[in-house]
Design a protein around this motif. Structure first.
Motif: not given
Length: 369
Positions: A46-49, A51-57, A351-360
């Motif tokens: 939750p803390e790692l995810g 940091k973006g615009k929305r909460s992480y679950r 951290e970027l990937e967990i926030r949905g901001q990175l694509e591998r």
């Protein structure tokens, strides 16, 4: 559900971690390396995810409970990346699935293996050849892996099963409880009973287009070499061959008439460095002495680096956001340009990937998602 050396709570946490949003094989491995176990990683998500615009679950507990029950109901089991039965060759592949479900004899994946793939709309002659080659390979003690598709895949499985001493591994793009294609339902059940059936997707998952390249990387990863019997240009079989080449495995192809579109893919592979083979003896000669250095030159292996370095637990994320765009770039290039340590760059990407901001992407490349 749990196995020797893995508590039930940790096994459950691992499944939940992998099913959580934006978590793939690479980020899963990095989270385990950073926090020591899946229980600790889930607590930190939750803390790692967030940091973006929305909460992480993370994935809901009740959803994972239902999945575990479905795995049991299907007569299947979980296999984790660090358990003894996990296929050693598959574990060497970048982005190998950290958790799969299976039915059948898991020890088959430790035996010498050849992958055999090809066209769904294969010619009668190619289907006959695939069946005969698979039977001869199985009789010689080789396990034949394929993807249960129509045409060449099905013929490869059937040929291996017909041998009195050999067997086969089927890798499917659906959940372990879904038969696909429907006309191979009986074949899939026979593989589960007499061979080994593997699925990466959760139970109940219908196959989608994106699942097939993922399935193909498992097929290629299980084997010392991949044989393409018949394939049109830009087919899924060529994707499997490319993945085998990138993994540093042998790539083999059966030559065919240039007048038949179904042979053009194989002929292209041979022109690009795959080894031309025409018999089971050719295949066995090539793969029996495989020592990690393939004779085929089709596709140079991608640059290798540790996705989960040991010092990840002590690292601080690097500031690399300005170096990323929508165009894929190699991670080792990011490390070089940033001047940061590999662990710091990997942590920033995680951290970027967990926030949905990175694509591998394939080949160790990343871009903004």
């Amino acid at each position: 559900m749990s196995a020797a050396g893995l508590s039930q709570a940790e096994a459950f946490a691992r499944i939940r971690l992998l099913r959580s949003p934006n978590i793939g094989p690479v980020s899963y491995a990095q989270l385990l390396a950073r926090f020591g176990n899946a229980i600790g990683a889930l607590e930190a998500l939750p803390e790692l995810g967030g940091k973006g615009k929305r909460s992480y679950r993370a994935a809901p507990v009740d959803r994972i409970e239902r999945e575990v029950e479905s795995v049991r109901a299907a007569g299947s089991k979980y296999l984790f990346h660090d358990q003894p039965d996990y296929p050693a060759l598959l574990g060497e592949v970048a982005g190998a699935p950290p958790i799969v479900t299976y039915r059948g004899d898991a020890s088959l994946a430790a035996k010498p293996c050849v992958a055999m793939v090809g066209a769904r709309n294969a010619s009668a002659a190619a289907v006959k050849l695939a069946r005969e080659l698979a039977g001869e390979l199985a009789s010689a003690g080789w396990v034949v892996a394929s993807g249960l598709a129509r045409g060449i895949d099905g013929a490869a499985h059937e040929g291996a099963l017909a041998s009195s001493v050999g067997s086969t591994i089927g890798v499917i793009a659906s959940g372990i409880d879904i038969a696909y294609p429907p006309q191979h339902e009986a074949l899939q059940e026979r593989i589960a009973q007499e061979g080994l059936l593997i699925a990466e997707q959760p139970p109940g998952t219908e196959p989608r287009g994106s699942h097939f390249p993922s399935r193909n990387r498992i097929i290629a990863g299980l084997a010392a070499g991949t044989l393409v019997v018949e394939a049109a240009p830009k087919s899924g079989s060529l994707i499997t061959a490319r993945l085998a080449g990138e993994a540093g495995r042998e790539v083999m192809a059966i030559p065919g008439s240039p007048l038949d579109a179904r042979s053009q893919g194989c002929n292209h592979l041979i022109r690009e460095g795959a080894v031309l083979v025409q018999s089971a003896d050719d295949i066995i000669e090539l793969v029996s002495g495989f020592d990690g250095v393939p004779r085929s030159t089709f596709r140079e292996p991608v640059s290798e680096f540790d996705h989960a370095p040991e010092d990840l637990a002590d690292a601080e994320p690097a500031d690399i956001a300005s170096l990323l765009t929508s165009a894929p770039i190699a991670i080792d290039e990011l490390i070089r340009q940033s001047g940061e340590t590999a662990a710091s760059v990997q942590l920033a990407l995680l951290e970027l990937e967990i926030r949905g901001q990175l694509e591998r992407h394939a080949g160790g490349k990343v871009s903004l998602g």
